[in-house]
Design a protein around this motif. Structure first.
Motif, PDB file in Angstrom:
ATOM      1  N   ALA A 149       0.834  -1.201   0.000  1.00 43.99           N
ATOM      2  CA  ALA A 149       0.000   0.000   0.000  1.00 43.99           C
ATOM      3  C   ALA A 149       0.871   1.255   0.000  1.00 43.99           C
ATOM      4  CB  ALA A 149      -0.925   0.000   1.219  1.00 43.99           C
ATOM      5  N   LEU A 150       1.954   1.226   0.767  1.00 47.56           N
ATOM      6  CA  LEU A 150       2.884   2.358   0.777  1.00 47.56           C
ATOM      7  C   LEU A 150       3.517   2.545  -0.595  1.00 47.56           C
ATOM      8  CD1 LEU A 150       4.669   1.958   4.240  1.00 47.56           C
ATOM      9  CD2 LEU A 150       2.776   3.491   3.636  1.00 47.56           C
ATOM     10  N   ALA A 151       3.822   1.446  -1.272  1.00 43.38           N
ATOM     11  CA  ALA A 151       4.396   1.540  -2.615  1.00 43.38           C
ATOM     12  C   ALA A 151       3.431   2.226  -3.570  1.00 43.38           C
ATOM     13  CB  ALA A 151       4.759   0.148  -3.131  1.00 43.38           C
ATOM     14  N   MET A 152       2.122   1.964  -3.416  1.00 43.72           N
ATOM     15  CA  MET A 152       1.136   2.616  -4.270  1.00 43.72           C
ATOM     16  C   MET A 152       1.112   4.124  -4.013  1.00 43.72           C
ATOM     17  SD  MET A 152      -0.051   0.289  -6.218  1.00 43.72           S
ATOM     18  CE  MET A 152      -1.510   1.069  -6.898  1.00 43.72           C
ATOM     19  N   ILE A 153       1.278   4.517  -2.742  1.00 45.39           N
ATOM     20  CA  ILE A 153       1.365   5.944  -2.430  1.00 45.39           C
ATOM     21  C   ILE A 153       2.605   6.541  -3.086  1.00 45.39           C
ATOM     22  CG2 ILE A 153       1.702   7.644  -0.588  1.00 45.39           C
ATOM     23  CD1 ILE A 153       0.047   5.868   1.236  1.00 45.39           C
ATOM     24  N   GLN A 154       3.718   5.836  -2.973  1.00 45.22           N
ATOM     25  CA  GLN A 154       4.969   6.322  -3.562  1.00 45.22           C
ATOM     26  C   GLN A 154       4.846   6.494  -5.072  1.00 45.22           C
ATOM     27  OE1 GLN A 154       7.852   3.458  -2.194  1.00 45.22           O
ATOM     28  NE2 GLN A 154       7.449   3.938  -0.045  1.00 45.22           N
ATOM     29  N   ILE A 155       4.201   5.541  -5.741  1.00 43.83           N
ATOM     30  CA  ILE A 155       4.004   5.658  -7.187  1.00 43.83           C
ATOM     31  C   ILE A 155       3.161   6.886  -7.506  1.00 43.83           C
ATOM     32  CG2 ILE A 155       2.967   4.559  -9.211  1.00 43.83           C
ATOM     33  CD1 ILE A 155       3.648   1.833  -7.882  1.00 43.83           C
ATOM     34  N   SER A 156       2.121   7.111  -6.709  1.00 39.47           N
ATOM     35  CA  SER A 156       1.259   8.277  -6.933  1.00 39.47           C
ATOM     36  C   SER A 156       2.027   9.581  -6.791  1.00 39.47           C
ATOM     37  CB  SER A 156       0.089   8.263  -5.943  1.00 39.47           C
ATOM     38  OG  SER A 156      -0.770   7.172  -6.170  1.00 39.47           O
ATOM     39  N   LEU A 157       2.996   9.630  -5.885  1.00 38.48           N
ATOM     40  CA  LEU A 157       3.750  10.852  -5.638  1.00 38.48           C
ATOM     41  C   LEU A 157       4.921  11.032  -6.598  1.00 38.48           C
ATOM     42  CD1 LEU A 157       3.856  10.778  -1.723  1.00 38.48           C
ATOM     43  CD2 LEU A 157       2.349  12.137  -3.183  1.00 38.48           C
ATOM     44  N   GLY A 158       5.217  10.012  -7.395  1.00 38.97           N
ATOM     45  CA  GLY A 158       6.383  10.060  -8.274  1.00 38.97           C
ATOM     46  C   GLY A 158       6.336  11.187  -9.287  1.00 38.97           C
ATOM     47  N   GLY A 159       5.153  11.496  -9.807  1.00 41.71           N
ATOM     48  CA  GLY A 159       5.051  12.564 -10.795  1.00 41.71           C
ATOM     49  C   GLY A 159       5.365  13.930 -10.212  1.00 41.71           C
ATOM     50  N   MET A 160       4.795  14.227  -9.051  1.00 43.57           N
ATOM     51  CA  MET A 160       5.044  15.510  -8.391  1.00 43.57           C
ATOM     52  C   MET A 160       6.522  15.683  -8.061  1.00 43.57           C
ATOM     53  SD  MET A 160       3.689  16.784  -4.649  1.00 43.57           S
ATOM     54  CE  MET A 160       2.291  17.764  -5.176  1.00 43.57           C
ATOM     55  N   VAL A 161       7.111  14.641  -7.475  1.00 48.04           N
ATOM     56  CA  VAL A 161       8.520  14.726  -7.084  1.00 48.04           C
ATOM     57  C   VAL A 161       9.411  14.890  -8.306  1.00 48.04           C
ATOM     58  CG1 VAL A 161      10.425  13.464  -6.025  1.00 48.04           C
ATOM     59  CG2 VAL A 161       8.171  13.458  -4.942  1.00 48.04           C
ATOM     60  N   SER A 162       9.088  14.209  -9.388  1.00 44.55           N
ATOM     61  CA  SER A 162       9.884  14.328 -10.608  1.00 44.55           C
ATOM     62  C   SER A 162       9.857  15.754 -11.141  1.00 44.55           C
ATOM     63  CB  SER A 162       9.347  13.351 -11.661  1.00 44.55           C
ATOM     64  OG  SER A 162      10.161  13.362 -12.818  1.00 44.55           O
ATOM     65  N   GLU A 163       8.675  16.373 -11.131  1.00 44.33           N
ATOM     66  CA  GLU A 163       8.586  17.769 -11.566  1.00 44.33           C
ATOM     67  C   GLU A 163       9.443  18.669 -10.683  1.00 44.33           C
ATOM     68  OE1 GLU A 163       4.779  19.535 -12.432  1.00 44.33           O
ATOM     69  OE2 GLU A 163       3.867  17.563 -12.741  1.00 44.33           O
ATOM     70  N   GLU A 164       9.381  18.441  -9.377  1.00 41.81           N
ATOM     71  CA  GLU A 164      10.153  19.283  -8.459  1.00 41.81           C
ATOM     72  C   GLU A 164      11.650  19.112  -8.674  1.00 41.81           C
ATOM     73  OE1 GLU A 164       6.881  19.353  -4.784  1.00 41.81           O
ATOM     74  OE2 GLU A 164       8.677  18.075  -4.659  1.00 41.81           O
ATOM     75  N   LEU A 165      12.087  17.900  -8.951  1.00 39.06           N
ATOM     76  CA  LEU A 165      13.517  17.648  -9.155  1.00 39.06           C
ATOM     77  C   LEU A 165      14.042  18.329 -10.409  1.00 39.06           C
ATOM     78  CD1 LEU A 165      13.886  13.865  -8.204  1.00 39.06           C
ATOM     79  CD2 LEU A 165      14.832  15.825  -6.973  1.00 39.06           C
ATOM     80  N   PHE A 166      13.238  18.314 -11.470  1.00 38.86           N
ATOM     81  CA  PHE A 166      13.716  18.822 -12.750  1.00 38.86           C
ATOM     82  C   PHE A 166      13.362  20.281 -13.012  1.00 38.86           C
ATOM     83  CE2 PHE A 166      14.216  14.343 -13.401  1.00 38.86           C
ATOM     84  CZ  PHE A 166      15.289  14.233 -14.277  1.00 38.86           C
ATOM     85  N   PHE A 167      12.286  20.784 -12.385  1.00 49.21           N
ATOM     86  CA  PHE A 167      11.863  22.156 -12.653  1.00 49.21           C
ATOM     87  C   PHE A 167      11.846  23.041 -11.412  1.00 49.21           C
ATOM     88  CE2 PHE A 167       9.571  19.410 -15.738  1.00 49.21           C
ATOM     89  CZ  PHE A 167      10.230  19.837 -16.889  1.00 49.21           C
ATOM     90  N   GLY A 168      12.131  22.467 -10.251  1.00 47.56           N
ATOM     91  CA  GLY A 168      12.153  23.249  -9.027  1.00 47.56           C
ATOM     92  C   GLY A 168      10.805  23.444  -8.376  1.00 47.56           C
ATOM     93  N   GLU A 169       9.742  23.052  -9.054  1.00 46.88           N
ATOM     94  CA  GLU A 169       8.396  23.153  -8.522  1.00 46.88           C
ATOM     95  C   GLU A 169       7.483  22.246  -9.337  1.00 46.88           C
ATOM     96  OE1 GLU A 169       6.908  27.095  -9.067  1.00 46.88           O
ATOM     97  OE2 GLU A 169       7.304  27.124 -11.224  1.00 46.88           O
ATOM     98  N   SER A 170       6.319  21.940  -8.768  1.00 46.69           N
ATOM     99  CA  SER A 170       5.327  21.160  -9.511  1.00 46.69           C
ATOM    100  C   SER A 170       4.188  22.072  -9.909  1.00 46.69           C
ATOM    101  CB  SER A 170       4.805  19.995  -8.666  1.00 46.69           C
ATOM    102  OG  SER A 170       4.086  20.474  -7.542  1.00 46.69           O
ATOM    103  N   GLY A 171       3.437  21.637 -10.928  1.00 45.80           N
ATOM    104  CA  GLY A 171       2.313  22.435 -11.392  1.00 45.80           C
ATOM    105  C   GLY A 171       0.989  21.863 -10.913  1.00 45.80           C
TER     106      GLY A 171
END
Length: 289
Positions: A149-171
């Motif tokens: 279940a925690l892994a499913m949460i992590q997958i859900s958050l992967g998009g936001m974190v990826s945006e923050e890593l590459f662009f400094g913020e998420s949209g």
């Protein structure tokens, strides 16, 4: 009242064989393809399966072929389950952001999604989704462990974190992802005894909330704090994980920008190539509180 349960995996496989015996199909619809479809079509009724093959055959006929194949079934599933592809002109910046977002989901799913199969990774707009990662269980199951279940949460958050890593913020893209992550966290904390408390909010009188578990849990200050901490902890894990494996995000993003969609083995092959060149790191230690 008569109740007809949905078919099991074995029954779905029998139905797939039956429907394919009545429709022209090519050699790609072999035993392995049928097993994969039976495994991933959990929740399909017999009528849904028949419709799937009807739609797949239509795709083949439109392409000038008189036999359906695996690719046609995949396209039909996307249309049936998610919606028709919508021709959309993204700006270059927006397209790159969407590709980065979906690549983040896929990278996390590959790293932590034990027992899951990556089905489709896309930046093609369908209904309200600007892009998507479709993934499914390799085997039909009705329960999950806390770690899953925690892994499913992590997958859900992967998009936001990826945006923050590459662009400094998420949209605004992660809005639906946060709904999914919060819903899982609420179940863990308020219903399943897996969030640090054995109290189940489902045992309480529904009262004014009408049995809405999310509303019940989030209206309780202590439970809301547990949900928020759970989400914060998982985001910290995902941030560390993606920072250490950003080569996989970059590789997937480049492929998405070139091809728009990756399916099944194509997704894994891109990540495996990036692993050989950049080195895979998986560190799932709990963050320090």
């Amino acid at each position: 009242m008569l109740h007809f349960p949905l078919p099991s995996r074995a029954e779905r496989r029998e139905l797939i064989d039956y429907f394919l015996s009545k429709k022209n199909h090519d050699e790609t619809m072999d035993d392995q393809a049928r097993d994969d479809l039976a495994a991933s079509a959990m929740g399909y009724s017999p009528a849904s399966l028949e419709r799937l093959f009807d739609e797949a055959l239509l795709f083949a006929l439109r392409d000038g072929r008189n036999r359906l194949g695996v690719a046609d079934c995949r396209r039909a599933r996307m249309d049936v389950e998610i919606g028709l592809a919508e021709p959309t002109e993204y700006t270059p910046e927006e397209r790159a952001c969407i590709a980065t977002h979906e690549a983040g989901h896929a990278t996390v799913a590959y790293l932590v999604g034990t027992g899951r199969k990556l089905d489709v990774l896309s930046i093609v707009k369908r209904k309200d989704a600007l892009g998507l990662l479709a993934h499914s269980e390799s085997e039909e199951r009705y329960t999950k462990r806390r770690s899953e279940a925690l892994a499913m949460i992590q997958i859900s958050l992967g998009g936001m974190v990826s945006e923050e890593l590459f662009f400094g913020e998420s949209g605004t893209g992660p809005g639906g992802d946060l709904v999914a992550a919060t819903t899982i966290a609420v179940e863990l904390v308020g219903s399943l005894g897996l969030g640090g408390s054995l109290v189940s909010f489902r045992a309480a009188d529904s009262g004014a909330f009408g049995g809405d578990l999310v509303a019940q849990v989030l209206s309780d200050e202590r439970a809301r704090d547990q949900v928020e901490k759970l989400l914060d902890d998982q985001k910290a894990i995902v941030t560390r994980l993606l920072a250490e494996n950003r080569h996989s995000i970059e590789a997937l993003r480049a492929e998405l920008l070139e091809r728009a969609e990756l399916v099944d083995r194509e997704i894994v092959e891109v990540i495996e190539t990036a692993e050989r060149e950049g080195g895979l790191i998986v560190d799932l230690r709990e963050p320090i509180s």
